[in-house]
Scaffold this motif. Structure first.
Motif, mmCIF file in Angstrom:
data_model
loop_
_atom_site.group_PDB
_atom_site.id
_atom_site.type_symbol
_atom_site.label_atom_id
_atom_site.label_comp_id
_atom_site.label_asym_id
_atom_site.label_seq_id
_atom_site.Cartn_x
_atom_site.Cartn_y
_atom_site.Cartn_z
ATOM 1 N N GLY A 154 3.291 -7.309 4.059
ATOM 2 C CA GLY A 154 3.202 -5.985 4.659
ATOM 3 C C GLY A 154 1.779 -5.465 4.638
ATOM 4 O O GLY A 154 0.823 -6.236 4.609
ATOM 5 N N THR A 155 1.651 -4.157 4.604
ATOM 6 C CA THR A 155 0.344 -3.514 4.660
ATOM 7 C C THR A 155 0.292 -2.392 3.628
ATOM 8 O O THR A 155 1.256 -1.643 3.459
ATOM 9 C CB THR A 155 0.088 -2.919 6.050
ATOM 10 N N VAL A 157 -1.653 1.048 2.663
ATOM 11 C CA VAL A 157 -2.507 2.089 3.227
ATOM 12 C C VAL A 157 -2.686 3.197 2.198
ATOM 13 O O VAL A 157 -1.873 3.350 1.276
ATOM 14 C CB VAL A 157 -1.913 2.668 4.530
ATOM 15 N N PRO A 197 -7.018 -0.716 5.490
ATOM 16 C CA PRO A 197 -5.662 -1.122 5.110
ATOM 17 C C PRO A 197 -5.595 -2.612 4.780
ATOM 18 O O PRO A 197 -6.214 -3.429 5.470
ATOM 19 C CB PRO A 197 -4.830 -0.779 6.335
ATOM 20 N N VAL A 199 -3.669 -6.004 4.617
ATOM 21 C CA VAL A 199 -2.530 -6.800 5.084
ATOM 22 C C VAL A 199 -2.318 -7.903 4.044
ATOM 23 O O VAL A 199 -3.216 -8.710 3.797
ATOM 24 C CB VAL A 199 -2.793 -7.399 6.472
ATOM 25 N N SER A 243 7.248 0.502 -3.080
ATOM 26 C CA SER A 243 8.385 0.476 -2.167
ATOM 27 C C SER A 243 9.679 0.707 -2.923
ATOM 28 O O SER A 243 9.719 0.678 -4.156
ATOM 29 C CB SER A 243 8.448 -0.890 -1.473
ATOM 30 N N GLY A 252 6.700 -6.941 6.925
ATOM 31 C CA GLY A 252 6.381 -5.686 7.575
ATOM 32 C C GLY A 252 6.501 -4.451 6.694
ATOM 33 O O GLY A 252 6.633 -3.337 7.197
ATOM 34 N N LYS A 254 5.425 -1.312 4.474
ATOM 35 C CA LYS A 254 4.294 -0.391 4.467
ATOM 36 C C LYS A 254 4.282 0.319 3.122
ATOM 37 O O LYS A 254 5.197 1.086 2.812
ATOM 38 C CB LYS A 254 4.375 0.628 5.597
ATOM 39 N N GLN A 256 2.461 2.943 0.956
ATOM 40 C CA GLN A 256 1.488 4.032 1.029
ATOM 41 C C GLN A 256 1.120 4.487 -0.386
ATOM 42 O O GLN A 256 1.994 4.860 -1.179
ATOM 43 C CB GLN A 256 2.027 5.220 1.828
#
Length: 263
Positions: A154-155, A157, A197, A199, A243, A252, A254, A256
């Motif tokens: 995922g990423t 950020v 960000p 990856v 998460s 995928g 995300k 944060q």
């Protein structure tokens, strides 16, 4: 080359322990990484002119902080296990033996921990002990790449509201840990804020132990922490995010970074 890889792995490993202290107040079951490691990719800044000395100096400094933490929390089995294997990398084997004994007293049913203890005793020139595992787990073979699908990706950020609180050179730790039980990371990656960000793909090649890998887990929590001081131990003002539990193979994500460590 191997000492540098081992040192880098321990720097990230201690950082993962630091994240565990932030994300869970109660001690969790210990799952330790062997004293010696094979290859482990670690991102981040370019090596210093004398990378071996730089990494080992950092490990020694982090060790002092961990010792201080354990004086406050002597019942922390994971902390003693981390201290023991850090002493092993520093080749302070008698001290590693003592730390392993404290960890085993708290978590004696962990066979990986007992195998590490047996190895530490041998390196310290001590005879076998009944607390050591009967069959030691191989620890010098580099971890192989993960099987297809046995990854999480995922990423990462940074929340816009926190951007002014992070500097480009701050360290970012990205990790996956079991959603239940031990909170020691199954896979770890080290980057910097300037890489955001980020990856990422976490897999078994980033494991802390061949006995505790991402591919063996069903569900994991993926998270990230920005260390403003570069310390492995979480400090007030660090930035973090994670998460909800996800199945291994999830893509995928995300993550944060939107929380401020307030301890």
């Amino acid at each position: 080359m191997l000492p540098l890889l081992v040192a880098a792995a321990v720097l990230v490993g201690v950082a993962g322990y630091g994240w565990m202290r932030y994300s869970a107040q109660a001690p969790a079951p210990v799952s330790v990484r062997p004293i010696m490691l094979g290859s482990m990719p670690v991102g981040g800044a370019a090596p210093a002119a004398n990378p071996h000395a730089a990494d080992f100096d950092q490990i020694a400094a982090m060790t002092d902080k961990l010792v201080a933490k354990l004086k406050e929390r002597p019942q922390d089995a994971e902390g003693w296990a981390m201290l023991a294997r850090t002493y092993g990398v520093l080749e302070r084997y008698p001290e590693a033996v003592v730390a392993f004994e404290k960890a085993i007293a708290l978590r004696g049913d962990d066979n990986v921990l007992r195998a590490d203890y047996a190895q530490a005793r041998a390196l310290a020139g001590l005879p076998p002990d009944s607390r050591g595992a009967a069959v030691a787990i191989p620890v010098t073979k580099p971890l192989m790449a993960a099987s297809i699908g046995q990854t999480v990706s995922g990423t990462v950020v940074l929340a816009p509201a926190l951007m002014k609180q992070a500097n480009p050179e701050d360290v970012v730790f990205v990790f996956a840990r079991p959603s239940e039980g031990s909170r020691m990371p199954l896979a770890l990656l080290r980057k910097q804020v300037k890489d955001l960000p980020i990856v990422f793909t976490l897999d078994d090649s980033m494991a802390m132990s061949p006995a505790s890998t991402l591919s063996q887990a069903g569900r994991v929590v993926v998270g990230a922490r920005i260390s403003k001081s570069g310390s492995a131990m979480p400090e007030k003002g660090d930035l973090a995010g994670q998460s909800a539990p996800v199945v291994v193979g999830t893509k995928g994500l995300k993550i944060q970074i939107s929380d401020v460590v307030m301890q």
